[in-house]
Design an enzyme around this catalytic site. Structure first.
Site, PDB file in Angstrom:
ATOM      1  N   GLU A 260       0.824  -1.217   0.000  1.00  0.00           N
ATOM      2  CA  GLU A 260       0.000   0.000   0.000  1.00  0.00           C
ATOM      3  C   GLU A 260       0.853   1.261   0.000  1.00  0.00           C
ATOM      4  O   GLU A 260       0.423   2.306  -0.499  1.00  0.00           O
ATOM      5  CB  GLU A 260      -0.966  -0.001   1.192  1.00  0.00           C
ATOM      6  N   HIS A 263       1.447   3.264  -3.308  1.00  0.00           N
ATOM      7  CA  HIS A 263       0.355   3.972  -3.987  1.00  0.00           C
ATOM      8  C   HIS A 263       0.627   5.463  -4.120  1.00  0.00           C
ATOM      9  O   HIS A 263       0.198   6.085  -5.092  1.00  0.00           O
ATOM     10  CB  HIS A 263      -0.968   3.752  -3.251  1.00  0.00           C
ATOM     11  N   GLU A 330      -7.772   0.574   6.512  1.00  0.00           N
ATOM     12  CA  GLU A 330      -8.405   0.146   5.262  1.00  0.00           C
ATOM     13  C   GLU A 330      -8.077  -1.329   5.005  1.00  0.00           C
ATOM     14  O   GLU A 330      -8.964  -2.158   4.814  1.00  0.00           O
ATOM     15  CB  GLU A 330      -7.894   1.019   4.126  1.00  0.00           C
ATOM     16  N   HIS A 331      -6.806  -1.653   4.966  1.00  0.00           N
ATOM     17  CA  HIS A 331      -6.331  -3.024   4.752  1.00  0.00           C
ATOM     18  C   HIS A 331      -5.634  -3.508   6.021  1.00  0.00           C
ATOM     19  O   HIS A 331      -4.822  -2.788   6.594  1.00  0.00           O
ATOM     20  CB  HIS A 331      -5.302  -3.097   3.620  1.00  0.00           C
ATOM     21  N   HIS A 423     -53.427  10.542  13.692  1.00  0.00           N
ATOM     22  CA  HIS A 423     -52.945   9.156  13.681  1.00  0.00           C
ATOM     23  C   HIS A 423     -54.002   8.237  14.298  1.00  0.00           C
ATOM     24  O   HIS A 423     -54.342   7.181  13.741  1.00  0.00           O
ATOM     25  CB  HIS A 423     -51.643   9.035  14.496  1.00  0.00           C
TER      26      HIS A 423
END
Length: 434
Positions: A260, A263, A330-331, A423
Site C-alpha cells: 500500500e 500507492h 483500510e487493509h 394518527h
C-alpha cells in the site's frame, strides 16, 4: 526515512497525528475543492472544461469529453491477450463474490397473526463511478466498482476517469468498462469530475450516487457534495497495517508493508508488532526491497512511511490489537502464528487478510473481495464496497383484518400519548368504514 516508533512513548498529539494519516492536510484541500465545485455548479460545461483543460488534457471540448464507440473499438485492438485473460479471471471472481451478496428482491414475514413486515430491494437508477489514474492506470478499480453495480441491477452506470495528456483513456480500462457493463465513460478527473456528475451538465449525466477512491482533493470534494448526492464510503489515500509477531518472516513483513505504501506519498502503511527483533529485521529488509522498485515508486514509499507510517512497536499482542481497532485500517494483513484465532478480536478493518499466502495485492486483483474500502478511520462505521452500495431498501408492511384488530389498541394508545390525533383517528374511523 522509515521509522520505528514505540507506541508507549508516543505523546497524545503524536498518536493523534499518526491516526489522522494524511487527512490532517484536508483543510487546505477543502478550500480548493470548494472553488472548483462552485464554478462547475454555476457554469456547467464551461466550468468543467476550464479545469479539464488545466489538469486533464488541453484539447478538452464538450464534444470529446465522452469516450466514443470508435475509442472503445480501438481499445479492444490494443490490449495484450495475456492481460485480457488476467482481467477476465479477476472479473469472474469479483462477479461470483458479489453475486453471492445479492438479497432476495422482496421478503415478508408474519410476525404475529395477520401482521406482515419485510423489505423490498431496488437497485439505484444511476450511479457515477470515479476511477483514478494519476499515479497509474487502474482497470482493476473499474472492475471493483462497476461489477457490483451491474450485479445489483443499476440501470445506468457512468464512469469518470482522467485521460492522458493526449485525451486518451487507458485502453485496458476501457475494455474492462465494457466487460463490466458500464454505459458511459467521461474523460474527467479530479474535483471537476465529481462536481460534474453530482450536479450534471449539458454533456455529463447527473447521477444519484457517486463512489470511488480519490486523492485528498477528491475526498474534500465528497465532503462538500454530500448534501447534493450520496457520496458513498470515504475512500481516500491508501492505508494498511501489517500485524506481525515473533514468528513472522521479516522478509514477508517488509514486502507486504510496501504494497500500500507504493500507492503514493500520501499513503499510510504501518507494520505493527510487539517483537523488537522482528521490527529491526523487517526495517533492514525494507531498504533491500525498496531498491527493487522504480525510483518514483520508491519515493512514494519513502515519503509515506516517513510521514504517515513506519514500524510501530507495542508492548504485547493485545496492545497491537487494541491499536488496530482504534486506528481502523483500510487493509489489515495478519501474519501471526495463528491468524484465524485473532479474527474475533478484530472489530475495525476494511478488509482482514489472513496468513502468509494472502497478501493485499492478491485481494486487490484476483480473490474477488472488493478492494474499494473505507479509509481515514471510517472502517469503524463503513464497509467495503458491495452490491449493497447500489441497492436501496423500502420497508414493506401488510395488515389483514385480523392483524389490524391485533395492533389497533397499541396504535391509538401511543398516538394519544404523543398527541397525534389524526394518527389515532385513522385507526378509529376504520372500524366504521371497513
Amino acid at each position: 526515512m522509515t521509522r520505528i516508533l514505540k507506541l508507549s512513548h508516543l505523546t497524545p498529539q503524536q498518536l493523534n497525528q499518526l491516526k489522522r494519516r494524511s487527512e490532517q492536510n484536508i483543510d487546505q484541500a477543502l478550500a480548493i475543492a470548494k472553488e472548483v465545485i462552485e464554478q462547475v455548479k454555476m457554469e456547467g460545461d464551461a466550468g468543467v472544461l476550464h479545469y479539464s483543460r488545466q489538469f486533464d488534457f488541453a484539447g478538452a471540448t464538450a464534444e470529446n469529453l465522452r469516450v466514443s464507440e470508435a475509442e472503445f473499438a480501438e481499445a479492444e485492438k490494443l490490449v495484450d491477450p495475456e492481460l485480457r485473460r488476467a482481467v477476465e479471471h479477476a472479473f469472474r471472481n469479483i462477479e461470483k463474490v458479489h453475486a453471492g451478496q445479492m438479497p432476495p428482491p422482496m421478503h415478508l414475514a408474519e410476525i404475529e397473526p395477520g401482521v406482515f413486515a419485510g423489505e423490498k430491494i431496488t437497485p439505484l437508477p444511476t450511479v457515477g463511478l470515479y476511477v483514478p489514474r494519476g499515479k497509474g492506470a487502474f482497470p482493476s478499480m473499474m472492475l471493483m466498482l462497476a461489477v457490483p453495480a451491474r450485479v445489483a441491477g443499476v440501470k445506468k452506470i457512468v464512469v469518470c476517469t482522467p485521460p492522458d495528456k493526449e485525451g486518451k483513456v487507458e485502453p485496458v480500462s476501457l475494455v474492462t468498462a465494457r466487460m463490466a457493463g458500464v454505459d458511459e465513460v467521461y474523460k474527467l478527473g479530479g474535483v471537476q469530475a465529481l462536481a460534474a456528475i453530482a450536479y450534471g451538465t449539458k454533456t455529463v449525466s447527473k447521477v444519484d450516487k457517486l463512489i470511488g477512491p480519490c486523492s485528498i482533493y477528491g475526498a474534500a470534494a465528497k465532503r462538500l457534495l454530500s448534501g447534493i448526492v450520496d457520496v458513498g464510503l470515504p475512500a481516500g489515500p491508501s492505508e494498511s497495517i501489517v500485524l506481525a509477531d515473533e514468528t513472522t518472516d521479516p522478509k514477508l513483513a517488509a514486502l507486504d508493508l510496501l504494497i500500500e505504501a507504493e500507492h503514493g506519498s500520501d499513503s499510510a502503511a504501518l507494520l505493527v508488532t510487539h517483537s523488537a527483533s522482528l521490527a529491526e529485521k523487517a526495517l533492514g529488509y525494507l531498504g533491500e526491497y525498496l531498491e527493487k522498485l522504480p525510483p518514483w515508486r520508491k519515493k512514494f514509499c519513502e515519503d509515506g512511511l516517513g510521514s504517515y507510517g513506519g514500524i510501530l512497536l507495542t508492548d504485547s499482542l493485545q496492545a497491537s490489537l487494541d491499536f488496530i481497532n482504534d486506528y481502523a485500517p483500510e487493509h489489515l494483513q495478519v501474519l501471526t502464528a495463528d491468524p484465524l484465532k485473532l479474527v474475533g478480536k478484530i472489530d475495525n478493518a476494511g478488509e482482514i487478510l489472513l496468513g502468509n499466502y494472502t497478501p493485499s495485492s492478491a485481494a486487490t486483483y484476483a480473490i474477488g473481495v472488493n478492494a474499494v474500502l473505507p479509509t481515514g478511520g471510517f472502517a469503524r462505521s463503513y464497509s467495503a464496497v458491495s452490491v449493497f452500495d447500489f441497492l436501496k431498501r423500502s420497508t414493506l408492511a401488510y395488515l389483514t383484518e385480523e392483524g389490524f384488530a391485533g395492533v389497533k389498541e397499541t396504535v391509538t394508545t401511543l398516538a394519544d400519548y404523543e398527541d397525534f390525533p389524526a394518527h389515532a383517528l385513522a385507526i378509529r374511523e376504520r372500524e366504521n368504514l371497513l
